[in-house]
Motif scaffolding. Structure first.
Motif, PDB file in Angstrom:
ATOM      1  N   TYR A   1      26.430  11.694  43.447  1.00  0.00           N
ATOM      2  CA  TYR A   1      25.658  11.227  44.295  1.00  0.00           C
ATOM      3  C   TYR A   1      24.359  11.625  45.282  1.00  0.00           C
ATOM      4  N   GLU A   2      23.530  10.985  45.056  1.00  0.00           N
ATOM      5  CA  GLU A   2      22.530  11.303  46.396  1.00  0.00           C
ATOM      6  C   GLU A   2      22.219   9.643  46.725  1.00  0.00           C
ATOM      7  N   ALA A   3      22.330  10.815  48.666  1.00  0.00           N
ATOM      8  CA  ALA A   3      22.361   9.747  49.259  1.00  0.00           C
ATOM      9  C   ALA A   3      21.518  10.408  50.301  1.00  0.00           C
ATOM     10  N   ARG A   4      20.679   8.857  51.171  1.00  0.00           N
ATOM     11  CA  ARG A   4      19.540   9.725  52.369  1.00  0.00           C
ATOM     12  C   ARG A   4      20.300   8.890  53.288  1.00  0.00           C
ATOM     13  N   PHE A   5      19.509  10.159  55.234  1.00  0.00           N
ATOM     14  CA  PHE A   5      19.761   9.142  56.255  1.00  0.00           C
ATOM     15  C   PHE A   5      18.372   9.168  56.716  1.00  0.00           C
ATOM     16  N   GLY A   6      17.812   7.779  56.950  1.00  0.00           N
ATOM     17  CA  GLY A   6      16.280   7.850  57.601  1.00  0.00           C
ATOM     18  C   GLY A   6      15.936   6.761  58.030  1.00  0.00           C
ATOM     19  N   ALA A   7      14.780   6.309  57.759  1.00  0.00           N
ATOM     20  CA  ALA A   7      14.446   4.892  57.623  1.00  0.00           C
ATOM     21  C   ALA A   7      13.707   5.012  56.338  1.00  0.00           C
ATOM     22  N   GLU A   8      13.243   3.622  55.806  1.00  0.00           N
ATOM     23  CA  GLU A   8      12.656   3.543  54.666  1.00  0.00           C
ATOM     24  C   GLU A   8      11.422   4.708  54.437  1.00  0.00           C
TER      25      GLU A   8
ATOM     26  N   ASN B   1      30.465  -3.113  26.804  1.00  0.00           N
ATOM     27  CA  ASN B   1      32.072  -3.466  27.276  1.00  0.00           C
ATOM     28  C   ASN B   1      32.764  -2.694  27.737  1.00  0.00           C
ATOM     29  N   LYS B   2      33.054  -3.524  28.969  1.00  0.00           N
ATOM     30  CA  LYS B   2      34.047  -3.349  29.900  1.00  0.00           C
ATOM     31  C   LYS B   2      34.927  -1.916  29.677  1.00  0.00           C
ATOM     32  N   SER B   3      35.472  -2.175  28.287  1.00  0.00           N
ATOM     33  CA  SER B   3      36.805  -1.278  27.926  1.00  0.00           C
ATOM     34  C   SER B   3      36.436   0.015  27.842  1.00  0.00           C
ATOM     35  N   LYS B   4      35.096   0.034  27.535  1.00  0.00           N
ATOM     36  CA  LYS B   4      34.494   1.680  27.265  1.00  0.00           C
ATOM     37  C   LYS B   4      33.950   2.393  28.728  1.00  0.00           C
ATOM     38  N   CYS B   5      33.903   1.563  29.983  1.00  0.00           N
ATOM     39  CA  CYS B   5      34.138   2.614  30.829  1.00  0.00           C
ATOM     40  C   CYS B   5      34.871   3.897  31.577  1.00  0.00           C
ATOM     41  N   ILE B   6      34.066   5.396  31.534  1.00  0.00           N
ATOM     42  CA  ILE B   6      34.770   5.830  31.543  1.00  0.00           C
ATOM     43  C   ILE B   6      35.686   6.661  33.076  1.00  0.00           C
ATOM     44  N   MET B   7      35.053   5.489  34.188  1.00  0.00           N
ATOM     45  CA  MET B   7      35.670   5.702  35.637  1.00  0.00           C
ATOM     46  C   MET B   7      35.339   4.721  36.245  1.00  0.00           C
ATOM     47  N   ASP B   8      36.488   3.774  37.061  1.00  0.00           N
ATOM     48  CA  ASP B   8      35.902   3.073  38.216  1.00  0.00           C
ATOM     49  C   ASP B   8      35.379   4.619  39.681  1.00  0.00           C
ATOM     50  N   LEU B   9      33.651   3.997  39.699  1.00  0.00           N
ATOM     51  CA  LEU B   9      34.020   5.009  40.747  1.00  0.00           C
ATOM     52  C   LEU B   9      33.811   4.271  42.086  1.00  0.00           C
ATOM     53  N   PRO B  10      33.624   5.172  43.100  1.00  0.00           N
ATOM     54  CA  PRO B  10      34.312   4.587  44.303  1.00  0.00           C
ATOM     55  C   PRO B  10      33.173   3.223  44.881  1.00  0.00           C
ATOM     56  N   CYS B  11      32.126   3.584  44.970  1.00  0.00           N
ATOM     57  CA  CYS B  11      30.187   3.138  45.481  1.00  0.00           C
ATOM     58  C   CYS B  11      30.019   2.959  44.362  1.00  0.00           C
ATOM     59  N   GLY B  12      28.315   2.441  44.524  1.00  0.00           N
ATOM     60  CA  GLY B  12      27.605   2.637  44.045  1.00  0.00           C
ATOM     61  C   GLY B  12      26.002   2.490  44.125  1.00  0.00           C
ATOM     62  N   VAL B  13      24.818   2.264  43.401  1.00  0.00           N
ATOM     63  CA  VAL B  13      23.821   2.445  44.002  1.00  0.00           C
ATOM     64  C   VAL B  13      23.818   1.019  45.378  1.00  0.00           C
ATOM     65  N   GLY B  14      22.732   1.632  46.367  1.00  0.00           N
ATOM     66  CA  GLY B  14      22.334   0.578  47.128  1.00  0.00           C
ATOM     67  C   GLY B  14      23.902   0.495  48.413  1.00  0.00           C
ATOM     68  N   ASP B  15      24.824   0.724  48.043  1.00  0.00           N
ATOM     69  CA  ASP B  15      26.232   0.838  49.589  1.00  0.00           C
ATOM     70  C   ASP B  15      26.061   1.873  50.172  1.00  0.00           C
ATOM     71  N   TYR B  16      27.206   1.355  50.779  1.00  0.00           N
ATOM     72  CA  TYR B  16      26.574   3.026  52.487  1.00  0.00           C
ATOM     73  C   TYR B  16      27.741   3.822  52.551  1.00  0.00           C
TER      74      TYR B  16
END
Length: 115
Positions: free
Chosen positions: A80-87, A32-47
């Motif tokens: 969030y954890e993000a990485r820079f570099g080739a796969e 249920n999206k009405s129970k979401c706690i916040m609208d996050l600015p980005c998600g997994v897979g975004d840059y």
């Protein structure tokens, strides 16, 4: 409730085209999206982007992980954890919070240039 009330609605491959009432009882993935706690600015897979003075360049980091937790005072935190570099080779990893977006990390290179 119908499929449109689910947080997965935009990306669900199994969404009910007829938007059936009572879907929350039939679909095991319904959240249920009405129970979401916040609208996050980005998600997994975004840059996300940040300027690194040591490289004298803007680096693009791919968001790999989002950790959500809370403490004994019912205060929620998001990292969030993000990485820079080739796969196959990580050059650098960073951690950041949603509050950092627009201050030290940016959702597009254009936002960074406007800063």
């Amino acid at each position: 409730m119908t499929c449109i009330n689910c947080i997965h609605y935009g990306v669900c491959k199994n969404k009910n085209k007829k938007n059936q009432i009572g879907i929350e009882k039939k679909c095991t993935d319904f959240k249920n999206k009405s129970k979401c706690i916040m609208d996050l600015p980005c998600g997994v897979g975004d840059y996300i982007y940040l300027y690194r003075a040591d490289y004298k360049a803007i680096l693009a980091f791919r968001v790999e992980c989002l950790t959500v937790g809370s403490n004994d005072k019912n205060e929620n935190w998001y990292t969030y954890e993000a990485r820079f570099g080739a796969e196959d080779e990580t050059i650098e990893e960073i951690e950041f919070n949603p509050a950092d977006v627009g201050k030290t990390v940016f959702l597009s290179p254009k936002e960074l240039y406007n800063e």
